[in-house]
Design a protein around this motif. Structure first.
Motif, PDB file in Angstrom:
ATOM      1  N   PRO A 157       1.158  -1.745   0.180  1.00  0.00           N
ATOM      2  CA  PRO A 157      -0.278   0.103  -0.138  1.00  0.00           C
ATOM      3  C   PRO A 157       1.232   1.227  -0.346  1.00  0.00           C
ATOM      4  CG  PRO A 157      -0.683  -0.938   1.823  1.00  0.00           C
ATOM      5  CD  PRO A 157       0.331  -2.069   1.220  1.00  0.00           C
ATOM      6  N   TYR A 158       1.957   1.078   0.469  1.00  0.00           N
ATOM      7  CA  TYR A 158       3.121   2.588   0.632  1.00  0.00           C
ATOM      8  C   TYR A 158       3.493   2.486  -1.024  1.00  0.00           C
ATOM      9  CZ  TYR A 158       0.755   2.181   5.111  1.00  0.00           C
ATOM     10  OH  TYR A 158       0.212   1.722   6.170  1.00  0.00           O
ATOM     11  N   ARG A 159       4.009   1.510  -1.388  1.00  0.00           N
ATOM     12  CA  ARG A 159       4.886   1.927  -2.776  1.00  0.00           C
ATOM     13  C   ARG A 159       4.713   2.704  -3.656  1.00  0.00           C
ATOM     14  NH1 ARG A 159       6.805  -3.483  -7.177  1.00  0.00           N
ATOM     15  NH2 ARG A 159       8.578  -2.490  -7.264  1.00  0.00           N
ATOM     16  N   GLU A 160       5.851   3.473  -4.486  1.00  0.00           N
ATOM     17  CA  GLU A 160       5.359   4.892  -5.387  1.00  0.00           C
ATOM     18  C   GLU A 160       5.381   4.069  -6.395  1.00  0.00           C
ATOM     19  OE1 GLU A 160       5.764   8.439  -6.062  1.00  0.00           O
ATOM     20  OE2 GLU A 160       5.084   7.729  -4.588  1.00  0.00           O
ATOM     21  N   ILE A 161       4.067   4.655  -6.975  1.00  0.00           N
ATOM     22  CA  ILE A 161       3.898   4.072  -8.488  1.00  0.00           C
ATOM     23  C   ILE A 161       3.259   4.916  -9.514  1.00  0.00           C
ATOM     24  CG2 ILE A 161       2.532   2.135  -9.651  1.00  0.00           C
ATOM     25  CD1 ILE A 161       2.369   0.671  -7.714  1.00  0.00           C
ATOM     26  N   ARG A 162       4.389   5.164 -10.735  1.00  0.00           N
ATOM     27  CA  ARG A 162       4.249   5.988 -11.332  1.00  0.00           C
ATOM     28  C   ARG A 162       3.103   5.539 -12.539  1.00  0.00           C
ATOM     29  NH1 ARG A 162       9.844   9.070 -13.681  1.00  0.00           N
ATOM     30  NH2 ARG A 162       7.505  10.045 -14.161  1.00  0.00           N
ATOM     31  N   LEU A 163       2.203   6.740 -12.869  1.00  0.00           N
ATOM     32  CA  LEU A 163       1.140   5.972 -13.588  1.00  0.00           C
ATOM     33  C   LEU A 163       2.128   7.423 -14.770  1.00  0.00           C
ATOM     34  CD1 LEU A 163      -1.514   6.177 -12.007  1.00  0.00           C
ATOM     35  CD2 LEU A 163      -0.383   3.875 -12.948  1.00  0.00           C
TER      36      LEU A 163
END
Length: 193
Positions: free
Chosen positions: A187-193
């Motif tokens: 839930p805390y992972r930085e994901i770039r869209l």
């Protein structure tokens, strides 16, 4: 590791960049006492090993999450043009400490802080207008704060990873992030869209 940002082609959509840690965290998100309690270790024989495992688990967690856990400072530099919106890795970003535009003749300009801001997600610097220059250097502070501010699931994931490394020390083979840690981190992972 392959990083498309480091390719030397000024015509690419992705800009050349350099990311470096300026100031390391002053403490770890998990204390030696917390780790020993989790591991059920009563002696001081393995204190150095466990302390090293805490650092290693924090570094792996930060890399996997794409986030800084404890307050630290980073510097990001872009070459070959300055975009109007710049993603700042290793957030959450607490503050921008400096922004410098370097010209081809190596002279520098410091834009007024009213000409840029952090986006709502605290992970990108947005400019009011395009800046002209050869390179931009941004120094910024990141992290949740001190160990008490780190989300508890992340701390539990670090403890699970420490336990896995502690139990498998001396074994050969590939060390992977334990499933329990991954489940707590997602839930805390930085994901770039």
């Amino acid at each position: 590791m392959y990083d498309p940002y480091l390719l030397r082609n000024p015509l690419r959509v992705t800009r050349n960049r350099l990311l470096q840690r300026v100031t390391a965290p002053a403490s770890e998100p998990v204390t030696l006492t917390e780790a020993k309690l989790y591991l059920r270790v009563d002696t001081t024989d393995d204190d150095t090993l466990i302390s090293d495992l805490i650092v290693a688990a924090r570094m792996v967690a930060e890399n996997w999450l794409g986030r800084s856990l404890i307050t630290q400072s980073w510097k990001l530099a872009y070459d070959y043009g300055i975009p109007e919106s710049i993603w700042l890795p290793m957030g959450p970003v607490a503050s921008i400490t400096s922004l410098i535009v370097v010209n081809q003749d190596q002279s520098t300009t410091v834009p007024d802080s009213s000409t840029y801001w952090l986006n709502a997600a605290q992970n990108a610097l947005v400019m009011c207008a395009a800046l002209i220059g050869f390179r931009i250097e941004i120094t910024y502070n990141t992290g949740y704060g001190d160990a008490t501010a780190v989300p508890k699931p992340i701390k539990q994931g670090i403890l699970a990873h420490i336990a896995s490394m502690y139990d498998s020390r001396g074994e050969t083979g590939e060390m992977i992030l334990p499933e329990q840690a991954v489940g707590l981190y997602i839930p805390y992972r930085e994901i770039r869209l």
